[in-house]
Design a protein around this motif. Structure first.
Motif, PDB file in Angstrom:
ATOM      1  N   LYS A 144       0.841  -1.192   0.000  1.00  0.00           N
ATOM      2  CA  LYS A 144       0.000   0.000   0.000  1.00  0.00           C
ATOM      3  C   LYS A 144       0.884   1.252   0.000  1.00  0.00           C
ATOM      4  O   LYS A 144       1.881   1.328   0.720  1.00  0.00           O
ATOM      5  CB  LYS A 144      -0.891   0.003   1.245  1.00  0.00           C
ATOM      6  N   ALA A 145       0.525   2.245  -0.804  1.00  0.00           N
ATOM      7  CA  ALA A 145       1.285   3.486  -0.846  1.00  0.00           C
ATOM      8  C   ALA A 145       1.171   4.214   0.489  1.00  0.00           C
ATOM      9  O   ALA A 145       0.078   4.370   1.029  1.00  0.00           O
ATOM     10  CB  ALA A 145       0.772   4.377  -1.975  1.00  0.00           C
ATOM     11  N   THR A 146       2.290   4.660   1.018  1.00  0.00           N
ATOM     12  CA  THR A 146       2.269   5.295   2.335  1.00  0.00           C
ATOM     13  C   THR A 146       1.622   6.671   2.274  1.00  0.00           C
ATOM     14  O   THR A 146       1.675   7.366   1.267  1.00  0.00           O
ATOM     15  CB  THR A 146       3.685   5.443   2.911  1.00  0.00           C
ATOM     16  N   ASN A 147       1.047   7.034   3.390  1.00  0.00           N
ATOM     17  CA  ASN A 147       0.443   8.353   3.531  1.00  0.00           C
ATOM     18  C   ASN A 147       0.180   8.602   5.006  1.00  0.00           C
ATOM     19  O   ASN A 147      -0.358   7.743   5.696  1.00  0.00           O
ATOM     20  CB  ASN A 147      -0.868   8.444   2.752  1.00  0.00           C
ATOM     21  N   SER A 148       0.575   9.743   5.485  1.00  0.00           N
ATOM     22  CA  SER A 148       0.329  10.119   6.878  1.00  0.00           C
ATOM     23  C   SER A 148      -0.521  11.381   6.887  1.00  0.00           C
ATOM     24  O   SER A 148      -0.162  12.373   6.251  1.00  0.00           O
ATOM     25  CB  SER A 148       1.659  10.364   7.602  1.00  0.00           C
ATOM     26  N   ALA A 149      -1.634  11.339   7.597  1.00  0.00           N
ATOM     27  CA  ALA A 149      -2.511  12.503   7.691  1.00  0.00           C
ATOM     28  C   ALA A 149      -1.964  13.442   8.760  1.00  0.00           C
ATOM     29  O   ALA A 149      -2.082  13.182   9.947  1.00  0.00           O
ATOM     30  CB  ALA A 149      -3.936  12.070   8.032  1.00  0.00           C
ATOM     31  N   TYR A 150      -1.360  14.523   8.320  1.00  0.00           N
ATOM     32  CA  TYR A 150      -0.783  15.491   9.264  1.00  0.00           C
ATOM     33  C   TYR A 150      -1.880  16.331   9.907  1.00  0.00           C
ATOM     34  O   TYR A 150      -1.827  16.616  11.098  1.00  0.00           O
ATOM     35  CB  TYR A 150       0.222  16.362   8.525  1.00  0.00           C
ATOM     36  N   ILE A 151      -2.854  16.728   9.118  1.00  0.00           N
ATOM     37  CA  ILE A 151      -4.055  17.392   9.647  1.00  0.00           C
ATOM     38  C   ILE A 151      -5.245  16.887   8.845  1.00  0.00           C
ATOM     39  O   ILE A 151      -5.237  16.921   7.614  1.00  0.00           O
ATOM     40  CB  ILE A 151      -3.987  18.926   9.554  1.00  0.00           C
ATOM     41  N   ARG A 152      -6.273  16.419   9.567  1.00  0.00           N
ATOM     42  CA  ARG A 152      -7.519  15.967   8.938  1.00  0.00           C
ATOM     43  C   ARG A 152      -8.663  16.885   9.346  1.00  0.00           C
ATOM     44  O   ARG A 152      -8.622  17.559  10.386  1.00  0.00           O
ATOM     45  CB  ARG A 152      -7.854  14.537   9.370  1.00  0.00           C
ATOM     46  N   LEU A 153      -9.728  16.850   8.569  1.00  0.00           N
ATOM     47  CA  LEU A 153     -10.899  17.679   8.844  1.00  0.00           C
ATOM     48  C   LEU A 153     -11.463  17.461  10.247  1.00  0.00           C
ATOM     49  O   LEU A 153     -11.888  18.432  10.897  1.00  0.00           O
ATOM     50  CB  LEU A 153     -11.972  17.435   7.783  1.00  0.00           C
ATOM     51  N   PRO A 154     -11.522  16.218  10.772  1.00  0.00           N
ATOM     52  CA  PRO A 154     -12.027  16.066  12.145  1.00  0.00           C
ATOM     53  C   PRO A 154     -11.268  16.898  13.176  1.00  0.00           C
ATOM     54  O   PRO A 154     -11.844  17.324  14.181  1.00  0.00           O
ATOM     55  CB  PRO A 154     -11.856  14.572  12.411  1.00  0.00           C
TER      56      PRO A 154
ATOM     57  N   ASN B  56     -20.007  16.337  17.937  1.00  0.00           N
ATOM     58  CA  ASN B  56     -20.863  15.230  17.514  1.00  0.00           C
ATOM     59  C   ASN B  56     -20.645  14.799  16.067  1.00  0.00           C
ATOM     60  O   ASN B  56     -21.061  13.706  15.679  1.00  0.00           O
ATOM     61  CB  ASN B  56     -22.331  15.595  17.739  1.00  0.00           C
ATOM     62  N   LYS B  57     -19.976  15.610  15.269  1.00  0.00           N
ATOM     63  CA  LYS B  57     -19.745  15.219  13.879  1.00  0.00           C
ATOM     64  C   LYS B  57     -18.878  13.968  13.781  1.00  0.00           C
ATOM     65  O   LYS B  57     -19.148  13.081  12.956  1.00  0.00           O
ATOM     66  CB  LYS B  57     -19.113  16.377  13.105  1.00  0.00           C
ATOM     67  N   THR B  58     -17.836  13.870  14.601  1.00  0.00           N
ATOM     68  CA  THR B  58     -16.994  12.680  14.541  1.00  0.00           C
ATOM     69  C   THR B  58     -17.681  11.484  15.188  1.00  0.00           C
ATOM     70  O   THR B  58     -17.443  10.337  14.802  1.00  0.00           O
ATOM     71  CB  THR B  58     -15.640  12.932  15.223  1.00  0.00           C
ATOM     72  N   ARG B  59     -18.540  11.716  16.155  1.00  0.00           N
ATOM     73  CA  ARG B  59     -19.291  10.629  16.780  1.00  0.00           C
ATOM     74  C   ARG B  59     -20.335  10.066  15.816  1.00  0.00           C
ATOM     75  O   ARG B  59     -20.507   8.852  15.702  1.00  0.00           O
ATOM     76  CB  ARG B  59     -19.967  11.126  18.065  1.00  0.00           C
ATOM     77  N   GLU B  60     -21.036  10.957  15.139  1.00  0.00           N
ATOM     78  CA  GLU B  60     -22.090  10.522  14.220  1.00  0.00           C
ATOM     79  C   GLU B  60     -21.522   9.682  13.086  1.00  0.00           C
ATOM     80  O   GLU B  60     -22.173   8.751  12.598  1.00  0.00           O
ATOM     81  CB  GLU B  60     -22.817  11.746  13.663  1.00  0.00           C
TER      82      GLU B  60
END
Length: 648
Positions: free
Chosen positions: A477-487, A511-515
């Protein structure tokens, strides 16, 4: 004397690739540099100039564990700091059991000091000769100051690429700010002619915050909001505004934003007496508490969200395809690592082609399929963290209570870890959960655990996030690290709104991440039942308006959402959470009592919680000095204006 400090990085920065075609998209940032070249040669063509910029990209920190000598744009990448441990192993989420790793040898043992920083063994290095941060900053400024001479780039291309380079400087400065406080500010690169006159003295927190935010604002004016698939991974205006939020958050939290400093500042050494230009107290403190700093966080979040909405919401959560456990799990398993994920705002870690090319697979991975060179014990998850995931109905998870109610024996249909927040199973490998085409055997003598002496699953749990089923698909799998995500944007906004007394509004963003994973909505009453206010630390400034129970729930939600993305340490340090650092940490021992998965009559025995074999030095010898790293003693002794951090 200054000339020996930073100038030697110039030669290391003037590198470029061979004349092969430049690659973007899935192959962006994947080619190693070639031979030494002069500035005139590098900036004589678009091809070579782009390689210089990509070299700066490759210096950025990643949560993936990067081995030395990979041959893939290493440049002392921040990914292998702490002796290859992930920063979350310094928190209550994970306990490293790799005895030769940096966390056990340096931090758990309490041997970390300013001398450790001389050789780059801290959790993020400052040492100018070795560290990727300074290398990346210099490469970026070299690009900014020389790209105008490239004959085959359009003016628009030059402007955009300058914005990307400024973002690399901003990201590296932000990293040093959150590890060290104020640091020297380089707003260009030194040359032999200018080095003797350059100012390398340490600056204040406020000066660094202002510098980073200024870079973000300028980059946001130069960069597009999104990029094409071919340029996926490059910096954007969205990334600039997102980083601005995170820096504002650092400035608003009580490590810097308080009526009193967390420790008294040290005085400059004799060698630095004439070169220190700023008040040492303000190098790790903003001088007072101001609620306006929280308002600045909220304003930055709103600016991002408004712009994203105006652009048609290109950054959005990965949502489940079905409203069931499988749908929730699938959505979470791809949101943080897939390169095409619409919620990743800043990507790093793409200089390494695949997970096979990382050290991550061995340090945190499992030993099975006859592969002995794996399973070093770096990724043992604590029971404390597992219990942080609530039941699917929103009620608290409590391993001890399950044992009290059901005894120590459990089956695949009745055990302490059924019916939890779906993110648990995609973050932690749980005994009996699916793994490849069978169930996960994290019990003693099981395939994922090995003998009782094997360190790889010593707590009864092992990290699954970024490892998934640890098969050929993972390795390729091609590597990728999320440095900043929308959540993170949502939860930074929730935190700021709560501190401003707008707690009901904060719930909407929490509640957006919980939903997304099917959890019921959080309320202030539920937060109070989960986190009784009288059991939480008091912050005289922040508690004037903020709901303490909701503050704690937001921090817990950040831990669940961002485990292994190296967020938790800064939540602990910048909220000055001595209580979490002193916390007793536990694992469990699981044994096979009878039956098997194949026959459907598997019975496992779950032990009482067991304390970690190795305590962390600060649990019994706590000092607030641990919140920030030490500066290298060798650098302080050179006399160019560094002041050591408090306590070190």
């Amino acid at each position: 004397m200054k000339k020996t400090v930073f100038i030697s990085l110039l030669a290391a920065s003037v590198l470029a690739a061979s004349c092969s075609d430049l690659k973007f998209g899935d192959e962006f940032l994947e080619k190693a540099p070639g031979t030494d070249m002069t500035l005139e040669q590098i900036f004589s063509s678009k091809l070579y100039a782009e390689r210089e910029l990509i070299g700066a990209y490759a210096s950025l920190r990643t949560c993936l564990t990067v081995h030395a000598n990979t041959g893939h744009y290493e440049f002392q990448n921040g990914g292998n700091k702490i002796g290859w441990d992930n920063l979350d192993t310094m928190t209550d989420l994970m306990q490293s059991h790799c005895t030769w790793g940096g966390v056990i040898k340096t931090y758990y043992s309490g041997t970390y000091s300013a001398e450790s920083e001389n050789t780059g063994y801290g959790k993020f290095g400052f040492y100018p000769y070795q560290e990727g941060a300074w290398t990346g900053i210099r490469r970026a400024w070299i690009f900014v100051n020389n790209v105008d001479r490239v004959p085959d780039m359009t003016e628009e291309e030059k402007t955009v690429r300058k914005g990307e380079a400024r973002m690399i400087v901003a990201l590296q400065m932000h990293e040093m700010l959150r590890h060290f406080g104020g640091v020297p500010i380089l707003d260009t690169y030194a040359t032999p002619e200018t080095d003797m006159y350059a100012d390398y003295s340490r600056k204040t927190v406020q000066q660094c915050v202002d510098f980073i935010i200024g870079l973000c604002d300028q980059a946001a004016s130069e960069l597009p909001w999104t990029v094409s698939e071919a340029d996926n991974g490059r910096m954007t205006a969205a990334g600039a505004l997102a980083l601005k939020e995170r820096v504002r958050q650092l400035a608003a939290r009580p490590l810097f934003n308080a009526d009193e400093p967390y420790l008294e500042a040290q005085e400059p050494t004799t060698a630095n007496a004439e070169t220190v230009k700023e008040d040492p107290k303000l190098m790790t403190w903003l001088g007072s508490y101001s609620q306006e700093r929280w308002q600045a966080v909220a304003d930055a979040c709103k600016a991002f969200l408004d712009r994203n909405a105006a652009e048609g919401d290109p950054y959005r959560l990965v949502m489940p395809a079905s409203a069931d456990a499988e749908g929730y799990r699938q959505a979470f398993s791809v949101c943080y690592a897939d390169r095409e994920s619409p919620e990743i705002i800043i990507h790093t870690g793409r200089a390494i082609p695949t997970y096979y090319n990382t050290y991550h697979r061995m340090y945190f991975g499992l030993t099975d399929q006859g592969q002995a060179g794996r399973g070093y014990g770096g990724g043992c998850v604590t029971l404390n963290f597992v219990d942080m995931f609530p039941n699917t109905d929103g009620t608290p998870s409590d391993y001890r209570q399950w044992l009290a109610d059901h005894g120590h024996d459990g089956t695949l249909d009745s055990n302490p870890f059924l019916g939890k927040d779906p993110r648990l199973y995609e973050t932690v490998l749980i005994a009996g959960d699916r793994y490849r085409t069978r169930c996960a055997e994290t019990w003693i003598d099981g395939l994922e655990h090995g003998s009782s002496a094997n360190p790889k699953c010593a707590t009864g749990f092992i990290i699954r996030k970024f490892l998934w089923d640890y098969n050929d698909e993972f390795l390729n799998k091609a590597t990728n690290s999320a440095y900043i995500r929308l959540p993170e944007i949502f939860l930074i906004y929730a935190e700021a709104l709560n501190e401003l007394g707008r707690s009901e509004e904060a719930l909407l963003w929490l509640n957006k991440t919980r939903e997304r994973v099917g959890l019921p909505q959080m309320s202030l009453a539920t937060a109070a039942s989960l986190h009784p206010a009288d059991e939480l630390p008091d912050y005289p400034e922040c508690s004037l308006k903020g709901d303490k129970s909701l503050r704690e729930e937001i921090l817990d939600e950040r831990a669940r959402e961002f485990c292994f993305e190296e967020v938790r340490w800064f939540d602990i340090a910048f909220w000055k959470r001595e209580d979490i650092m002193r916390k007793s940490l536990y694992g469990i021992q699981i044994t096979l009592k009878s039956g098997s998965f194949e026959s459907g009559d598997l019975v496992l025995n779950y032990s009482d919680p067991t304390p970690m074999d190795q305590k962390r030095y600060w649990q019994d010898n706590f000092s607030p000095k641990w919140y920030l790293s030490a500066l290298p003693s060798d650098e302080i002794n050179k006399g160019y204006g560094l002041v050591q951090n408090p306590g070190w």
